[in-house]
Design a protein around this motif. Structure first.
Motif, PDB file in Angstrom:
ATOM      1  N   ARG A   1       1.288  17.471 -12.749  1.00 40.01           N
ATOM      2  CA  ARG A   1       0.872  18.861 -12.569  1.00 40.01           C
ATOM      3  C   ARG A   1       2.043  19.684 -13.110  1.00 40.01           C
ATOM      4  NH1 ARG A   1      -1.796  19.160  -6.365  1.00 40.01           N
ATOM      5  NH2 ARG A   1      -3.599  18.122  -7.105  1.00 40.01           N
ATOM      6  N   ARG A   2       3.251  19.282 -13.024  1.00 37.66           N
ATOM      7  CA  ARG A   2       4.474  20.049 -13.513  1.00 37.66           C
ATOM      8  C   ARG A   2       4.906  20.082 -14.861  1.00 37.66           C
ATOM      9  NH1 ARG A   2       8.870  19.855  -8.587  1.00 37.66           N
ATOM     10  NH2 ARG A   2       7.400  20.353  -6.916  1.00 37.66           N
ATOM     11  N   LEU A   3       3.861  19.215 -15.859  1.00 35.39           N
ATOM     12  CA  LEU A   3       4.317  19.129 -17.041  1.00 35.39           C
ATOM     13  C   LEU A   3       4.119  20.643 -17.791  1.00 35.39           C
ATOM     14  CD1 LEU A   3       2.933  15.478 -18.144  1.00 35.39           C
ATOM     15  CD2 LEU A   3       5.284  16.260 -17.563  1.00 35.39           C
ATOM     16  N   LYS A   4       5.033  20.732 -18.880  1.00 32.81           N
ATOM     17  CA  LYS A   4       4.679  21.868 -19.260  1.00 32.81           C
ATOM     18  C   LYS A   4       4.752  21.787 -21.024  1.00 32.81           C
ATOM     19  CE  LYS A   4       6.844  24.492 -15.793  1.00 32.81           C
ATOM     20  NZ  LYS A   4       8.052  25.638 -15.433  1.00 32.81           N
ATOM     21  N   LEU A   5       4.331  22.746 -21.651  1.00 28.40           N
ATOM     22  CA  LEU A   5       4.313  22.598 -23.167  1.00 28.40           C
ATOM     23  C   LEU A   5       5.471  22.840 -23.715  1.00 28.40           C
ATOM     24  CD1 LEU A   5       2.410  22.387 -25.766  1.00 28.40           C
ATOM     25  CD2 LEU A   5       1.946  24.791 -25.738  1.00 28.40           C
ATOM     26  N   THR A   6       6.326  23.655 -23.122  1.00 29.31           N
ATOM     27  CA  THR A   6       7.800  23.913 -23.502  1.00 29.31           C
ATOM     28  C   THR A   6       8.406  23.403 -22.384  1.00 29.31           C
ATOM     29  OG1 THR A   6       7.474  26.046 -24.352  1.00 29.31           O
ATOM     30  CG2 THR A   6       9.862  25.706 -23.725  1.00 29.31           C
ATOM     31  N   PRO A   7       8.768  22.080 -22.521  1.00 36.54           N
ATOM     32  CA  PRO A   7       9.464  21.073 -21.378  1.00 36.54           C
ATOM     33  C   PRO A   7      10.795  21.646 -20.940  1.00 36.54           C
ATOM     34  CG  PRO A   7       9.930  20.290 -23.699  1.00 36.54           C
ATOM     35  CD  PRO A   7       8.823  21.262 -23.967  1.00 36.54           C
ATOM     36  N   SER A   8      11.132  21.355 -19.823  1.00 40.04           N
ATOM     37  CA  SER A   8      12.485  21.851 -19.241  1.00 40.04           C
ATOM     38  C   SER A   8      13.547  20.542 -19.643  1.00 40.04           C
ATOM     39  CB  SER A   8      12.231  21.819 -17.536  1.00 40.04           C
ATOM     40  OG  SER A   8      11.973  20.808 -17.076  1.00 40.04           O
ATOM     41  N   ARG A   9      14.535  20.782 -18.968  1.00 41.48           N
ATOM     42  CA  ARG A   9      15.486  19.786 -19.115  1.00 41.48           C
ATOM     43  C   ARG A   9      15.083  18.224 -18.667  1.00 41.48           C
ATOM     44  NH1 ARG A   9      21.539  22.730 -18.573  1.00 41.48           N
ATOM     45  NH2 ARG A   9      21.166  23.952 -20.494  1.00 41.48           N
ATOM     46  N   ILE A  10      14.736  18.194 -17.333  1.00 41.75           N
ATOM     47  CA  ILE A  10      14.129  17.156 -16.736  1.00 41.75           C
ATOM     48  C   ILE A  10      13.095  16.637 -17.483  1.00 41.75           C
ATOM     49  CG2 ILE A  10      13.354  16.148 -14.749  1.00 41.75           C
ATOM     50  CD1 ILE A  10      14.936  18.295 -13.252  1.00 41.75           C
TER      51      ILE A  10
ATOM     52  N   TRP B   1       0.838  -1.387  -0.010  1.00 37.92           N
ATOM     53  CA  TRP B   1       0.074   0.002  -0.169  1.00 37.92           C
ATOM     54  C   TRP B   1       0.984   1.264  -0.085  1.00 37.92           C
ATOM     55  CZ3 TRP B   1      -3.511  -1.971   4.509  1.00 37.92           C
ATOM     56  CH2 TRP B   1      -4.488  -3.040   4.065  1.00 37.92           C
ATOM     57  N   VAL B   2       1.921   1.155   0.678  1.00 32.92           N
ATOM     58  CA  VAL B   2       2.901   2.288   0.945  1.00 32.92           C
ATOM     59  C   VAL B   2       3.674   2.704  -0.539  1.00 32.92           C
ATOM     60  CG1 VAL B   2       5.240   3.254   1.701  1.00 32.92           C
ATOM     61  CG2 VAL B   2       3.415   2.016   3.243  1.00 32.92           C
ATOM     62  N   VAL B   3       3.995   1.493  -1.312  1.00 30.75           N
ATOM     63  CA  VAL B   3       4.427   1.612  -2.606  1.00 30.75           C
ATOM     64  C   VAL B   3       3.477   2.189  -3.661  1.00 30.75           C
ATOM     65  CG1 VAL B   3       5.532   0.337  -4.618  1.00 30.75           C
ATOM     66  CG2 VAL B   3       5.913  -0.063  -2.166  1.00 30.75           C
ATOM     67  N   VAL B   4       2.260   1.581  -3.426  1.00 33.51           N
ATOM     68  CA  VAL B   4       1.292   2.113  -4.630  1.00 33.51           C
ATOM     69  C   VAL B   4       0.886   3.725  -4.217  1.00 33.51           C
ATOM     70  CG1 VAL B   4      -1.119   1.995  -5.046  1.00 33.51           C
ATOM     71  CG2 VAL B   4       0.094  -0.098  -4.904  1.00 33.51           C
ATOM     72  N   THR B   5       0.788   4.000  -2.885  1.00 30.67           N
ATOM     73  CA  THR B   5       0.525   5.358  -2.546  1.00 30.67           C
ATOM     74  C   THR B   5       1.601   6.277  -3.164  1.00 30.67           C
ATOM     75  OG1 THR B   5      -0.757   4.786  -0.707  1.00 30.67           O
ATOM     76  CG2 THR B   5       0.060   6.891  -0.680  1.00 30.67           C
TER      77      THR B   5
ATOM     78  N   LEU C   1       1.379   6.693  -6.779  1.00 30.29           N
ATOM     79  CA  LEU C   1       0.305   7.714  -7.242  1.00 30.29           C
ATOM     80  C   LEU C   1       0.584   9.149  -6.918  1.00 30.29           C
ATOM     81  CD1 LEU C   1      -2.518   5.659  -5.845  1.00 30.29           C
ATOM     82  CD2 LEU C   1      -2.109   6.107  -8.364  1.00 30.29           C
ATOM     83  N   VAL C   2       1.509   9.481  -5.790  1.00 23.36           N
ATOM     84  CA  VAL C   2       1.695  10.905  -5.335  1.00 23.36           C
ATOM     85  C   VAL C   2       2.718  11.243  -6.387  1.00 23.36           C
ATOM     86  CG1 VAL C   2       2.881  12.163  -3.699  1.00 23.36           C
ATOM     87  CG2 VAL C   2       1.209  10.643  -3.145  1.00 23.36           C
ATOM     88  N   VAL C   3       3.643  10.408  -6.738  1.00 25.02           N
ATOM     89  CA  VAL C   3       4.647  11.151  -7.915  1.00 25.02           C
ATOM     90  C   VAL C   3       4.294  11.239  -9.137  1.00 25.02           C
ATOM     91  CG1 VAL C   3       6.623  10.151  -9.056  1.00 25.02           C
ATOM     92  CG2 VAL C   3       6.528   9.712  -6.429  1.00 25.02           C
ATOM     93  N   ALA C   4       3.289  10.551  -9.655  1.00 24.29           N
ATOM     94  CA  ALA C   4       2.731  10.418 -10.737  1.00 24.29           C
ATOM     95  C   ALA C   4       1.758  11.917 -10.815  1.00 24.29           C
ATOM     96  CB  ALA C   4       1.605   9.280 -11.099  1.00 24.29           C
TER      97      ALA C   4
END
Length: 257
Positions: free
Chosen positions: A45-54, A30-34, A37-40
């Protein structure tokens, strides 16, 4: 109190929920799945149209894996269907192996009073590495097995797929070869589950032994090596699933595509 190396093969049961046993490996899953999900959500939320290097690096990795799956299966349509499943398997197994050595896992828990007279209380860790539980690896193996077999039936048809294992047209030799193929297909469940379980559990025991005899010298290098082994095992599990899917969708011997 006795001192020494304490190795427990089966996961410890922490309690029950409506009659269902709750083990420390189940809590850890459950910890791994949580965590995934949090990382996803955070990455989404941080994806941008003009991507950064990362983001560019992340997109390149995703594209590389997707193209590899499409090339292996010979179809981008099949790649779109199996890419999420294969990546989920890899991320779940790798994340579980990655956080195996996080402080607190295996050391935070509670003492369970012993029922026997003269016996000391038994320590029950709250969290334990997921893949050291054969039930988890066996369930992953069964899930991959079902995906492989169902895919073969849906892609090339039930009769053609069953013809790989029950062959009356190739004579006695063809029939025997088909039966051998059938048993090897079923043996994948054991190979999948015990390969992952054996490697991860052996690594955990190795860490315990090294920590007991050389507590200030060897644990860190061995842990780094085990992290690498955890990555390799996750990759192998996903890749074998991919290759077996490829074999499942191939036409039987002697049949044209």
């Amino acid at each position: 109190m006795e001192e020494g190396i304490h190795v427990v093969l089966a996961p410890e049961q922490l309690g029950t929920f409506f009659g269902v046993p709750i083990t420390n490996t189940l809590v850890m899953s459950w910890v791994v799945v949580t965590l995934l999900l949090v990382v996803a959500v955070l990455i989404g939320r941080r994806l941008k149209l003009t991507p950064s290097r990362i983001q560019t690096l992340f997109e390149w990795l995703v594209e590389f894996v997707y193209d590899y799956i499409a090339e292996t299966l010979g179809s981008r349509e099949l790649a779109r269907k199996f890419f999420p499943y294969l990546c989920t398997i890899f991320l779940f197994v790798f994340t579980a192996n990655l956080i195996e050595f996080t402080p607190g896992i295996g050391s935070i828990g509670f003492f369970h009073p012993s029922t026997g007279s003269g016996q000391v209380a038994e320590f029950l860790p709250l969290l334990r590495s997921v893949n050291t539980d054969l039930n988890v690896t066996l369930m992953l193996a069964i899930l991959s097995f079902l995906v492989i077999e169902i895919t073969g039936i849906l892609v090339i048809g039930f009769w053609k797929y069953s013809g790989k294992f029950i062959n009356f047209h190739g004579g006695a030799i063809g029939f025997v070869v088909g039966i051998v193929e059938l048993f090897s297909e079923l043996a994948r469940i054991i190979a999948f589950s015990f390969r992952l379980f054996g490697n991860v559990f052996a690594g955990e025991v190795l860490i315990l032994v090294v920590t007991f005899f050389l507590p200030y010298v060897a644990p860190v290098p061995v842990m780094m090596f085990e992290l690498f082994v955890g990555f390799v095992q996750a990759a192998i599990f996903a890749l074998l699933t991919l290759f077996f899917i490829k074999l499942a969708i191939m036409e039987p011997h002697g049949e044209a595509h």
